[in-house]
Enzyme design. Structure first.
Site, PDB file in Angstrom:
ATOM      1  N   HIS A 173       0.174   6.681   1.313  1.00 34.96           N
ATOM      2  CA  HIS A 173       0.978   7.629   0.534  1.00 34.96           C
ATOM      3  C   HIS A 173       0.541   7.697  -0.926  1.00 34.96           C
ATOM      4  O   HIS A 173       0.858   8.657  -1.622  1.00 34.96           O
ATOM      5  CB  HIS A 173       2.476   7.295   0.639  1.00 34.96           C
ATOM      6  CG  HIS A 173       2.917   6.100  -0.161  1.00 34.96           C
ATOM      7  ND1 HIS A 173       3.065   4.838   0.382  1.00 34.96           N
ATOM      8  CD2 HIS A 173       3.255   5.980  -1.464  1.00 34.96           C
ATOM      9  CE1 HIS A 173       3.490   4.006  -0.540  1.00 34.96           C
ATOM     10  NE2 HIS A 173       3.601   4.664  -1.673  1.00 34.96           N
TER      11      HIS A 173
ATOM     12  N   ASP B 272       0.480   3.086   6.818  1.00 35.37           N
ATOM     13  CA  ASP B 272       0.484   3.362   5.378  1.00 35.37           C
ATOM     14  C   ASP B 272      -0.648   2.629   4.665  1.00 35.37           C
ATOM     15  O   ASP B 272      -0.471   2.077   3.579  1.00 35.37           O
ATOM     16  CB  ASP B 272       1.833   2.975   4.763  1.00 35.37           C
ATOM     17  CG  ASP B 272       2.028   3.573   3.369  1.00 35.37           C
ATOM     18  OD1 ASP B 272       1.412   4.612   3.083  1.00 35.37           O
ATOM     19  OD2 ASP B 272       2.778   2.990   2.566  1.00 35.37           O
TER      20      ASP B 272
ATOM     21  N   SER C 170       2.980   0.159  -5.210  1.00 33.68           N
ATOM     22  CA  SER C 170       2.488   0.462  -3.865  1.00 33.68           C
ATOM     23  C   SER C 170       0.976   0.309  -3.788  1.00 33.68           C
ATOM     24  O   SER C 170       0.238   0.872  -4.599  1.00 33.68           O
ATOM     25  CB  SER C 170       2.876   1.889  -3.472  1.00 33.68           C
ATOM     26  OG  SER C 170       4.262   2.013  -3.310  1.00 33.68           O
TER      27      SER C 170
END
Length: 400
Positions: A130, A160, A244
């Site tokens: 993402h 992911d 992230s």
């Protein structure tokens, strides 16, 4: 005249003479001490209370400002791992109003990444899918501030994860990989990344492993329904937007997880998630080789038995009372390996290739780490209380 007779016949000195001689010695000694202090002033004691107080104050000040370097297991781990963590900037071409075409690339988001490999003149970075989704260009910011262009090798929306490639000329360090399977609840872990953007690059937060082998529902297409259950580690180390794709390391400075997501609501605090490195590695290796994650597929959707209420276990699944763990088949894809083997909805898988299967995480670990496309998978599952055997010839997941 100075002596008197005694029975031995020997003369003795008089006591008065002895006293006078001692007194004279004391006087001479005192005179010598006075002369010494007079000739060397620095030896004389001082009675200046103010001067003494000033000296003590200066001494205290020097002690208070003394530099002390503190080293701990955490600082050692950060020093070892921090240079392998980079900033990842997602660049996308903006629309040019006047020409109705694509204009200059602009940064639309920033995350983190970890350099995990340096080989053949190329360095490889793992980050989250993402973080780079929709990017027309990717820029990496190294730990020393150097900006480097990167290219996307491939990504996997289900886990992911994404792999980036760059020239290795400026690579400062490569992360040492750890073993996420040996992590214990309560073990100290450290998150390194760029929360809220590059202004806070290299930020460090600490916490513990709150839980291992967690399965977290994920809505991949944003339609409000669950598409997948991500296999993650749970930690209370602060993981904020921008973290992230960053590193979760142990006290040895080894990479044991890729920070991925965080539950952040008014009711929930201190719950962060990371993809275990042992689960990430097969995905990373497949992306390196194929540009995507190619998985062996059974062709079923799944649910953990622990999520099924007791009444449904008895009425719908008709399970024996001693069956407490397993994976329920929610649906079977037409023409899939499971369909061809005769599996049906509500079958409860309890064993694969002779190994017990207690939940979805264990099923996926066996399927993705032990099996390849074209392999035969032996499955034991309960159907209406009866234990049945199935043999599945695994196919490419992209074919389903």
């Amino acid at each position: 005249m100075g002596y008197y007779n005694n029975p031995s016949g020997q003369p003795k000195p008089r006591r008065a003479g002895t006293f006078l001689a001692g007194l004279a010695g004391v006087a001479i000694g005192a005179l010598l001490v006075w002369l010494l202090f007079s000739s060397v002033p620095g030896l004389a004691p001082k009675n200046d209370n103010a001067a003494t107080s000033t000296q003590l104050t200066e001494t205290d000040r020097q002690s208070a400002t003394a530099s002390v370097e503190i080293t701990t297991d955490v600082t050692d781990a950060v020093e070892k791992a921090a240079d392998a963590v980079v900033g990842v900037t997602n660049l996308q071409a903006a629309n040019d109003f006047w020409s109705q075409g694509q204009g200059q690339e602009q940064a639309v988001g920033t995350g983190s990444g970890v350099i995990y490999k340096n080989e053949g003149g190329k360095a490889y970075v793992v980050t989250n899918h993402h973080v780079i989704e929709g990017a027309s260009g990717i820029e990496l910011t190294l730990s020393d501030g150097t900006k480097v262009e990167a290219t996307l090798v491939g990504s996997d929306i289900w886990t992911d994860l994404a792999v980036l490639e760059m020239d290795d000329a400026n690579v400062p360090d490569v992360a040492e990989l750890g073993d996420s399977d040996v992590l214990k609840r309560g073990e100290t872990v450290i998150a390194i990344g760029n929360p809220l953007g590059l202004d806070f690059s290299g930020s460090v937060t600490t916490g513990v492993v709150s839980g291992t082998d967690r399965a977290v529902p994920v809505d991949l297409d944003g339609n409000g329904s669950e598409d997948w259950q991500a296999e993650v580690l749970q930690t209370d180390a602060a993981i904020n937007p921008g973290n992230s794709g960053g590193a979760l390391v142990n006290l040895a400075g080894q990479l044991i997880g890729i920070n991925s997501m965080k539950i952040a609501t008014d009711a929930v605090e201190g719950i962060g998630f990371a993809i275990p490195i042992n689960s990430a590695l097969p995905v990373i290796e497949s992306i390196e080789q194929n540009g995507e994650m190619i998985r062996p597929a059974m062709g079923i959707t799944l649910m953990d038995l622990v999520q099924v209420p007791q009444a449904q276990r008895e009425e719908t699944l008709n399970l024996p009372a001693d069956v407490k763990e397993g994976v329920v088949v929610n649906s079977v894809v037409d023409g899939s390996a499971a369909a061809k083997a005769g599996m049906q909805q509500f079958d409860v898988i309890v064993e694969m290739d002779g190994e017990p299967v207690g939940d979805i995480i264990e099923l996926r670990k066996h399927l993705y780490n032990e099996k390849k496309i074209g392999d035969t998978l032996a499955v034991k599952a309960y159907r209406n209380g009866e234990l049945m055997d199935f043999e599945l010839e695994l196919v490419d997941n992209s074919a389903l």
